[in-house]
Design a protein around this motif. Structure first.
Motif, short mmCIF file in Angstrom:
data_model
loop_
_atom_site.label_atom_id
_atom_site.label_comp_id
_atom_site.label_asym_id
_atom_site.label_seq_id
_atom_site.Cartn_x
_atom_site.Cartn_y
_atom_site.Cartn_z
N MET C 183 0.82 -1.22 -0.02
CA MET C 183 -0.12 0.19 0.11
C MET C 183 0.82 1.35 -0.02
N VAL C 184 1.87 1.33 0.64
CA VAL C 184 3.01 2.34 0.81
C VAL C 184 3.62 2.51 -0.71
N LEU C 185 3.77 1.46 -1.33
CA LEU C 185 4.34 1.38 -2.71
C LEU C 185 3.32 2.35 -3.61
N LEU C 186 1.94 1.88 -3.48
CA LEU C 186 1.20 2.57 -4.29
C LEU C 186 1.26 3.87 -3.94
N THR C 187 1.22 4.29 -2.68
CA THR C 187 1.12 5.66 -2.41
C THR C 187 2.30 6.59 -2.71
N PHE C 232 13.22 0.48 -5.37
CA PHE C 232 13.54 0.33 -4.06
C PHE C 232 12.29 -0.56 -3.46
N TYR C 233 11.26 0.19 -3.41
CA TYR C 233 10.21 -0.39 -2.74
C TYR C 233 9.87 -2.10 -2.93
N ALA C 234 9.90 -2.00 -4.57
CA ALA C 234 9.53 -3.35 -5.16
C ALA C 234 10.58 -4.61 -4.35
N ALA C 235 11.76 -3.86 -4.61
CA ALA C 235 12.93 -4.99 -4.05
C ALA C 235 12.86 -5.44 -2.42
N PHE C 236 12.25 -4.02 -1.90
CA PHE C 236 12.00 -4.62 -0.36
C PHE C 236 10.95 -5.57 -0.19
#
Lengths: 216, 651, 305
Positions: C183-187, C232-236
């Motif tokens: 959800m944070v990734l989308l935001t 970065f977020y996807a890798a996380f």
């Protein structure tokens, strides 16, 4: 290895949270369906329960069907038939509701820790989950306007009670009580469907605040 | 030690100069500035050898037979002396061009004198070695700053601000003195060192009284009300020093007495932490809602005091629970934030003063486009804003980072302390985000975009003595951000004084600080590399200029720019239950409406609660006692005689 | 060596993945879609161009892309790709990462306000509000990770012996974290349902409207920075899904980069089947993600350790 019981319980908490935050009636009913399925799956994963007998199998299947399919289907039908507005119209705002969910969970954890019940391995989380679900169910009944959300809150309350039964019981014979409650609930949903239609006829809306006009 | 006190005497003497000889306005002012700078410089010079000593230096004067004035200097005092002796001279330098109305020279003379009294008094508060000298210096500081606030006394708002300030500062002093009374009742000496022998409950009571008293000076949330009144009313050099340095004296008091009392219960830490979180979050939310630059900065001071207290609270819990890394990181971060805040907050106040003087208004929504008109002020203000938002590679990040690390160490604790540590982290995260929102708002609306009024468009850069302090302070922000080790070490030594009975090892602190600084430097290098590659990419490219893309709307005027109020509104609304948002809308009635107006206010909950809960009832009761006051002087003398008689009879 | 290699690979491959999102969306729409390398072509095209600057702007406007680009690269330097040790790491580097990203946001916002456009101001107000809430979620997740692993650096979260993955002992909590993080990734990357990168109405945008006036290489820097941020977020998320314990580190890296496509596909699917929220529902969405993270944190207090 993945602990499926914990995953399911965490998913139940997720549905609790989503139900607090959902703005659409239909979405709320769907979330309840998911929660029903998850709740009726929990006993299968408990140690000492399992699919012991044919009766138990029938019981679980009935549970799943009622909680996961029958009640949600009836609710959706009720929503559609009385053409209720899709918005939920809360008394307590969504942000505040979500934060209330946090507080419920926090107090459930403290409550469970302070009860000092001698629960079997891995049951404490069920108890936390159950208390949170019950509190949220009550909160939904309190904080939403529509009659139908009150039924949903009641449904959630029942899910919580069922989970508590799971946490405390060692044997599935005790489920008789919950099964009775479930049947009560089924009847309640049916009655609600009828009443809802009547309220809708009388007021052109199903807002429970309008019922205040009935007093002298 | 004597040389340090002598340098303070030089500062005082410099202050007397414009008071006596204000006929020659400009030369005397220049003399004053140079002499004060010399005094402060000498003070820093004499401070340096004293800081190397391992035992505190002391100086004693016998005064009025039973009392003795004692001054002593240890690492904690010298740490708080740094902002006093570094920031105040810059504010003095700033005055040279800031107060240039020759016709007001008498008033300015008085102002400058009181300003130097304030500087000397603050230094003496920090140096005070026993109760009596502390009380004396504290009152000198309060009174001189009260008169500084009253500089423009003809205005009603200023008088109101002055009275509110006086009320709060004296209320605070009352609590501090009664706290000291508690201590004196048990120890029977005026010396500080005996306080550690108090019984535990007395310690806690004394600490709470001290916290309230010093908190009213520092601006902890429910008793911060004087800040947003006093800072806009006072001239900017004063508000810079008051906000940057003077309110830190409250923090100094809390730190000093915490160290002296040697409290072992975690309750003190929890109280401080809770007040810190409330001040931090609500301070920044109110700052977002304010439209007056200086009011905004005043609330932002409340926020930063909150951050400092979060650091202290984390440290206190850590010390009480025996979690030493938590204590070290929390306290060191809190103390370092004292220094950092004094740098960027005075920078921002001085910058806001320059804006208010040059553009003629403090209202954010009337300004705009000042970056082109006041480039030096704008650049340093931007630096200060980034620093106060706690973003790397500037100094605000260093202290906030240390507090974060301390709070994360607190997660190892169990039960309630875990919840406190968790809330501290989340509060810091929320404050960080909102502070960035608040300062993008002020930079973006005031300095960037297009000027919103014609008066603003005609603004010009201020004189060099006003921009030079700004730039120096901005450089400090970057230097501490990139090379924080010596400053962290100084803060750690100051903390070492507060907890002399614990074996503290700074190795871990310095290691993590060093690596964090390396990270900040890597970021700075990355930034420079990106800057260079951008230059390379733009080689031989066509660069053109034109109007801003209006999204299809071609008739744009400067009035359609986004205002500071609408920028912040959605965020302020999110905090609705704790922030009163009131709107006045006249409505539109006819086809050609004459003068419709719309206004929003963000009102302080604490102030309203105090008004309705305390002030109104007290006023009601007191109005019933109106009959005592007749206006006959004979009757008043009678009252006095009766009072004396009763007092003598009872004792 | 392996960490350096994977970093270079990440820096080079980041613009590839957004192409996957476009492909997925095209698939749902029954179209062929742009080529997979479309983002490289776009970047190349932008780098060839000059720029037009608004007369309202100052040097801050030019600083915006540079700072936001640098801020997007830094987290990758601290990231342990496929479980390899990261290039730099220290106790507390996650805090630095989040704050550096905050720095990037600060300058993006300030640069947008520099143009004196009402639409850009509107976008800025939304961006700072939403990302403040998103930061809360990230810190709640950090609290959880510290509780579970006792460390505060990205590379020790995912080093050997730590089990912050779905298959680990606390896998149930990681489920919550993954949902919250997604959800944070989308935001943070302004995707549907928070923001719609494909919309054409400036009034409804968040991130896109803030970079309206940038052009040429400046825009290329911003775009590239945005790709890195998403990467970065996807890798996380991928690190949380899978432990990457294959014997050969090279195999791990390849496996990692293949799995990454999964997250981007998920983004594409979400974008195809969902509409964006009303603007006033977005805070609720982010708050939900925060509460998810917080739920996990509270649960560590009670039973799940």
């Amino acid at each position: 290895m993945i602990n499926f019981l914990e995953v399911i319980l965490v998913l139940i908490l997720l549905t609790v949270l989503l139900s607090l935050g959902s703005t659409r009636l239909v979405a709320l009913v769907r979330i309840m369906a998911l929660q029903g399925v998850l709740v009726s799956l929990t006993p299968l994963l408990l140690k000492g329960h399992g699919l012991a007998s044919l009766g138990a199998v029938a019981f679980y299947v009935a549970m799943l069907a009622i909680k996961g399919v029958l009640i949600p289907a009836m609710l959706i039908r009720a929503v559609k038939s009385v053409s209720i507005q899709r918005e939920i119209e809360p008394f307590v705002g969504y942000h505040a509701s979500i934060l209330m969910g946090l507080i419920f969970l926090l107090s459930a954890v403290f409550m469970t820790n302070s009860l000092h019940l001698s629960l079997p391995e891995g049951r404490a989380l069920i108890l936390i989950c159950a208390v949170t679900t019950m509190a949220t169910g009550l909160f939904l009944m309190l904080a939403r306007k529509k009659a139908i959300t009150q039924v949903i809150g009641y449904l959630m309350l029942e899910n919580g009670i069922y989970l508590i039964g799971n946490a405390l019981s060692q044997h599935h014979s005790l489920y008789i009580v919950e099964f009775g409650v479930l049947l009560d609930l089924l009847v309640a949903v049916m009655v609600m469907g009828i009443i809802l239609t009547n309220i809708n006829h009388a007021f052109d809306d199903v807002d429970t605040t309008l019922l205040g006009q009935l007093k002298d | 030690m004597e040389t340090l006190l002598l340098s303070l005497a030089v500062v005082l003497a410099a202050g007397i100069l414009p008071l006596l000889a204000n006929r020659l306005f400009t030369p005397i002012k220049a003399c004053y500035v140079v002499l004060t700078l010399l005094g402060c410089g000498w003070g820093i010079y004499s401070l340096w050898p004293l800081m190397q000593l391992s035992v505190p230096a002391t100086y004693t004067v016998a005064w009025l037979h039973p009392f003795e004035l004692r001054f002593s200097l240890d690492a904690l005092s010298s740490f708080f002396l740094i902002p006093i002796l570094c920031v105040c001279p810059l504010a003095v330098l700033y005055v040279f061009h800031y107060m240039d109305h020759k016709e007001e020279r008498q008033r300015i003379g008085v102002h400058l004198f009181l300003f130097n009294v304030l500087v000397a008094a603050m230094a003496m508060v920090v140096l005070a070695g026993n109760m009596i000298s502390f009380v004396l210096a504290w009152e000198m500081m309060s009174i001189s700053s009260f008169f500084l606030v009253l500089h423009e006394y003809e205005e009603k708002a200023t008088r109101k601000a002055g009275y509110i300030y006086l009320l709060f500062t004296q209320l605070g002093a009352l609590c501090i003195f009664s706290g000291m009374g508690v201590g004196f009742a048990f120890t029977q000496v005026l010396d500080f060192s005996a306080l550690a022998k108090l019984p535990e409950t007395a310690k806690l009571w004394m600490f709470c009284l001290m916290l309230f008293g010093f908190g009213s000076k520092a601006g902890i949330f429910p008793i911060h009300i004087w800040l947003p009144y006093a800072h806009p009313a006072a001239p900017s050099n004063t508000s810079a020093v008051m906000s940057g340095v003077m309110i830190k004296m409250g923090i100094y008091g809390i730190a000093r007495f915490y160290g002296l009392l040697e409290i072992s219960s975690p309750l003190a830490g929890q109280i401080v932490l809770v007040f810190g979180m409330i001040s931090g979050v609500l301070g920044v939310v109110y700052a977002l809602g304010k439209q007056d630059i200086k009011k905004l900065l005043a609330y932002s001071s409340v926020e930063n005091i909150g951050i400092i207290l979060i650091g202290f609270g984390v440290g206190m819990i850590g010390a009480a629970e025996g979690n030493l890394p938590m204590a070290i990181f929390g306290f060191t971060g809190g103390l370092l934030h004292v220094l950092n805040h004094s740098i960027f907050k005075s920078l921002l106040f001085l910058g806001a003063g320059a804006v208010a003087k040059q553009a003629g208004t403090r209202k954010i929504d009337l300004l705009g486009g000042l970056m082109k008109r006041m480039p030096l002020t704008g650049k340093s203000f931007l630096t200060g804003s980034v620093a106060i938002s706690g973003l790397p590679p500037f100094n605000g990040f260093v202290s906030e980072f240390l507090i974060y690390v301390g709070a994360f160490y607190g997660l190892q604790l169990g039960g309630v302390q875990y919840v406190f540590a968790m809330l501290a982290i989340l509060a810091m995260a929320l404050i960080g985000g909102l502070a960035a929102a608040c300062f993008t708002r002020i930079v973006g609306i005031v300095f960037l975009g297009e000027p919103r009024t014609e008066r603003t468009a005609a603004t010009q850069e201020s004189g060099w003595t006003m921009t030079l302090p700004l730039m120096l302070l901005a450089c400090c922000c970057l230097v501490i951000g990139l090379w924080p080790e010596p400053f962290v070490q100084a803060a750690f030594r100051a903390y070492g004084v507060m907890q002399a009975n614990l074996q503290l090892d700074p190795a871990q602190l310095l290691e993590i600080t060093g690596k964090m600084a390396l990270g900040a430097r890597i970021f700075f290098v990355l930034f420079l590399a990106a800057l260079v590659s951008r230059k390379l990419l733009y080689r031989d490219k066509v660069v053109d200029s034109g109007p801003t893309w209006g999204c299809g709307f071609t008739q744009g005027t400067v009035r359609i720019q986004y205002t500071g109020t609408s920028y912040a509104l959605s965020m302020v609304e999110f905090f609705r239950p704790v922030v009163r948002l009131s709107a006045h809308y006249t409505g539109i009635s006819k086809i050609f409406p004459a003068n419709p107006s719309y206004e929003t206010h963000v009102d302080d909950v604490a102030e309203q609660a105090l008004n309705s809960g305390l002030v109104t009832p007290v006023q009601f009761v007191l109005s019933k006692l109106r009959w005592i006051q007749h206006g006959h002087i004979q009757l008043y003398i009678g009252y006095i005689i009766i009072a004396i008689l009763i007092a003598l009879l009872c004792i | 060596m392996a960490s350096f290699l994977s970093l270079l690979l990440a820096l080079a491959a980041a613009p590839l993945y957004p192409g996957i999102i476009l492909k997925v969306k095209a698939f749902f729409a029954g179209k062929k879609g742009p080529p997979l390398l479309i983002k490289y072509y776009t970047l190349w095209k932008l780098l060839q161009k000059g720029s037009v600057y608004s007369t309202s702007t100052t040097f801050v406007f030019k600083l915006g892309p540079v700072v936001s680009f640098a801020a997007a690269v830094l987290p990758l330097l601290f990231f342990p790709f496929a479980g390899n040790a990261s290039l730099f790491s220290f106790h507390g580097d996650v805090v630095l990462m989040l704050y550096v990203m905050g720095m990037g946001r600060f300058f993006t916002v300030v640069a947008a306000l520099d143009t004196a456009s009402p639409f850009e101001g509107m976008g800025c107000a939304r961006e700072v509000f939403f990302s403040t809430l998103a930061e809360l979620t990230l810190f709640a997740i950090l609290i959880l990770f510290y509780r579970l692993s006792g460390s505060l650096s990205m590379s020790s979260f995912f080093s050997e012996g730590n089990t912050l993955t779905l298959a680990g002992a606390s896998g149930a909590l990681i489920v919550l974290v993954i949902v919250a993080l997604f959800m944070v990734l989308l935001t943070e990357n302004s995707r549907v349902p928070v923001d719609d990168p494909a919309t054409h109405l400036e009034l409804t945008m968040i991130h896109e409207v803030m970079i309206l006036d940038h052009s040429g290489p400046d825009l290329a820097l911003i775009e590239l920075g945005a790709f890195y941020k998403l990467f970065f977020y996807a890798a996380f998320i991928i690190q949380l899904l899978c432990p990457f314990s294959l014997p050969l580190s090279l195999l791990n890296i390849i496996f990692f980069f293949i799995l990454l496509a999964l997250v981007y596909t998920a983004v594409g699917v979400i974008e195809s089947i969902m509409a964006r929220f009303k603007m006033n529902l977005v805070p609720k969405f982010i708050l939900t993600s925060f509460v998810l993270g917080f739920f996990a944190v509270i649960l560590t207090m009670g039973v799940l350790q």
